[in-house]
Design an enzyme around this catalytic site. Structure first.
Site, mmCIF file in Angstrom:
data_model
loop_
_atom_site.group_PDB
_atom_site.id
_atom_site.type_symbol
_atom_site.label_atom_id
_atom_site.label_comp_id
_atom_site.label_asym_id
_atom_site.label_seq_id
_atom_site.Cartn_x
_atom_site.Cartn_y
_atom_site.Cartn_z
ATOM 1 N N ASN A 119 21.854 -3.378 20.479
ATOM 2 C CA ASN A 119 20.993 -4.194 21.341
ATOM 3 C C ASN A 119 20.707 -3.549 22.703
ATOM 4 O OD1 ASN A 119 23.484 -4.471 22.560
ATOM 5 N ND2 ASN A 119 23.506 -6.702 22.549
ATOM 6 N N LYS A 120 21.110 -2.289 22.881
ATOM 7 C CA LYS A 120 20.925 -1.630 24.166
ATOM 8 C C LYS A 120 19.518 -1.012 24.274
ATOM 9 C CE LYS A 120 25.082 -2.501 25.658
ATOM 10 N NZ LYS A 120 25.708 -3.236 24.573
ATOM 11 N N THR A 121 19.187 -0.525 25.478
ATOM 12 C CA THR A 121 17.848 0.027 25.718
ATOM 13 C C THR A 121 17.539 1.161 24.757
ATOM 14 O OG1 THR A 121 18.084 -0.537 28.055
ATOM 15 C CG2 THR A 121 16.303 0.976 27.465
#
Length: 416
Positions: free
Chosen positions: A217-219
Site C-alpha cells: 500500500n506504499k507509494t
C-alpha cells in the site's frame, strides 16, 4: 499485475467490504472503493520476465540496480535492500550497536514494528507522545525526553503519514542537531515517507540510518520489501553482512565469478533479510514512476482538503512542509467525539462500500507494551486525542474525481 486490494496487517484495522457486496453508489450502481489499491502499469512485467529468463531469482543484479537507483533518488551513499522495513529497522539498530538493556526512544503513535525491533535486541523502548496536529515528534518532545532519559542511546523518528518530522527545523536546529548535541544516534522510520523531503533534502539522507517500506500500500511497492540507507560505510557493511546469515561474501559475486569461489565464512549470527530479484524488479519499475504516483496521491489529498477543510466536526492533518515535499501515504482525519463517532462512521462508510483504516491504536494501549512498561494513557495526551477519533480515508493514484466525490459526499452525509 492489475490493481488489487491490499488487506495486510501494516494497513492497521483496514475495513474493506467483502467481495461481491453491493453498495448504493451514484446512479444506483454497485460501488466498492477499497482503502488501498496497487497501480502497476509501468515496466513491472518486463522486468519480472527478465528475472525469470535469467535463471537467478533471488538477490542479484536487479536488487543491485534497485539499490543504486534508490541511492541516486534519496541522496544516500549506501542503500541496502531487504525484505521489509521491519528488517531494515532491526538491522539498523543492530548496526548502531543497540543491545540488551539499552534505551531507545520511540513515538507511541506508530506501527508495532517500530518498537518490536528494539525488543528483538533485548533493548528497552521508551515511549514518547506526539503532536496532535501532525502526529509527529517535535523538537520540544524530543528535548524533554532526552532530559528525562540522558542514558538513551538511539532515537527512532517516525515520519507519520508521509510527512517528515522537524529534523532540521527548530530552536535547537531541529531534532537531528539536538540528538547530535547529546550524542544520541538517530534512526528514521520512513515506512510512510518515500518520496518525501525535509528542509530541501530527501528523507533518506538525514539521520544515521533511514528505513523505508515497499509494502503493497506504499507509494512504490515491491510487494513485500524495504530499504536501509546510510552515509556511514561501517553501518552499510554491517547491514550487508547481517542481512544474509552473517556471511562475509556476496553470493551473487560468487555465482558470476569466472573462478571457483565456493568458500565463505560466517562472521556473525545474521538473519535472512535479503530482497529477491523478483521483488526488486517490481521496485525498479515503480521507482521509475515514483514522482507520478506521488503526485497522483497529492491530487487526492488536495481534494480532501478543499472539500473537508472548513468542517467544524473534523480535524484535518496539519501540514508543516510544502505539499510537494509530502509523500502522501495517508490522509487521516480526526472525528470530533460529539458527532456520530469514529467507530460508527467506519461502519456507515463500509455499508456504502468505502474502505477505511485506523492509524494507529497507539502502542501504549497495546497489551504487551501496556503491561510490561505499566504505561498510563495520561502520559500521552496528543496520541490519546488522535487515536480516539482518527480515521484514514482511501488515498491512491487511481482514485478519480468521481470516486473522491462519492467518498466525501458519503462522509458528510454520515456525519449528519
Amino acid at each position: 499485475m492489475n490493481e488489487r486490494v491490499t488487506t495486510g496487517m501494516e494497513s492497521s484495522n483496514v475495513l474493506i467490504p467483502p467481495p461481491g457486496r453491493e453498495s448504493a453508489g451514484q446512479g444506483g450502481r454497485a460501488r466498492v472503493i477499497p482503502f488501498s489499491k496497487v497501480v502497476c502499469d509501468g515496466n513491472e512485467l518486463a522486468y519480472i520476465r527478465e528475472v525469470l529468463e535469467s535463471g537467478w531469482l533471488t538477490t542479484a543484479s536487479k536488487t543491485k540496480a534497485f539499490e543504486e537507483k534508490f541511492s541516486e533518488v534519496v541522496g544516500a551513499r549506501y542503500c541496502c535492500a531487504v525484505n521489509s522495513c521491519t528488517s531494515a529497522l532491526h538491522l539498523g539498530l543492530e548496526a548502531l550497536g543497540v543491545g540488551p538493556g539499552d534505551k531507545v526512544l520511540v513515538p507511541t503513535m506508530t506501527f508495532t514494528a517500530s518498537a518490536e525491533v528494539i525488543r528483538y535486541l533485548g533493548a528497552e523502548p521508551i515511549f514518547l507522545d506526539v503532536d496532535f496536529g501532525t502526529a509527529l515528534l517535535t523538537e520540544a518532545i524530543v528535548e524533554e525526553a532526552l532530559d528525562a532519559h540522558p542514558e538513551a542511546k538511539v532515537l527512532t523518528v517516525v515520519h507519520f503519514g508521509g510527512q517528515a518530522a522537524a529534523m532540521l527545523d527548530g530552536e535547537r536546529g531541529g531534532i537531528l542537531a539536538l540528538c547530535r548535541q547529546r550524542g544520541v544516534r538517530v534512526i528514521e522510520d520512513a515506512a510512510h515517507a518515500f518520496p518525501a523531503r525535509e528542509g530541501g533534502r530527501p528523507v533518506g539522507s538525514l539521520g544515521d540510518v533511514t528505513c523505508f517500506s515497499f509494502y503493497a500500500n506504499k507509494t512504490i511497492t515491491t510487494g513485500e520489501g524495504g530499504m536501509l540507507t546510510t552515509d556511514d560505510p561501517e553501518i552499510a557493511e554491517r547491514v550487508r553482512v547481517m542481512r544474509l546469515h552473517g556471511i562475509d561474501r556476496d553470493i551473487w559475486k560468487r555465482f558470476i565469478s569466472e573462478y571457483p569461489m565456493w568458500e565463505y565464512d560466517v562472521i556473525a549470527p545474521g538473519y535472512k533479510y535479503n530482497m529477491p530479484d523478483l521483488n526488486a524488479a517490481i521496485g525498479l519499475a515503480q521507482l521509475e514512476r515514483a514522482d507520478v504516483l506521488r503526485d497522483a496521491r497529492e491530487r487526492c489529498a488536495r481534494y480532501y482538503f478543499d472539500v473537508l477543510g472548513d468542517r467544524a466536526d473534523l480535524d484535518l492533518p496539519v501540514i508543516r512542509v510544502p505539499f510537494a515535499d509530502h509523500a502522501w501515504h495517508l490522509f487521516w482525519i480526526v472525528v470530533q467525539p460529539e458527532t456520530v463517532g469514529r467507530n460508527r462512521l467506519i461502519e456507515l462508510l463500509s455499508q456504502r462500500g468505502i474502505g477505511t483504516s485506523v492509524h494507529y491504536k497507539p502502542l501504549h494501549r497495546m497489551k504487551y507494551y501496556r503491561e510490561r512498561y505499566e504505561l498510563d494513557p495520561g502520559r500521552f495526551p496528543g496520541a490519546e486525542r488522535l487515536w480516539r477519533g482518527c480515521l484514514s480515508l482511501p488515498l491512491y493514484p487511481s482514485l478519480c474525481d468521481d470516486d473522491l466525490r462519492y467518498i466525501t459526499d458519503s462522509l458528510v452525509d454520515c456525519l449528519g
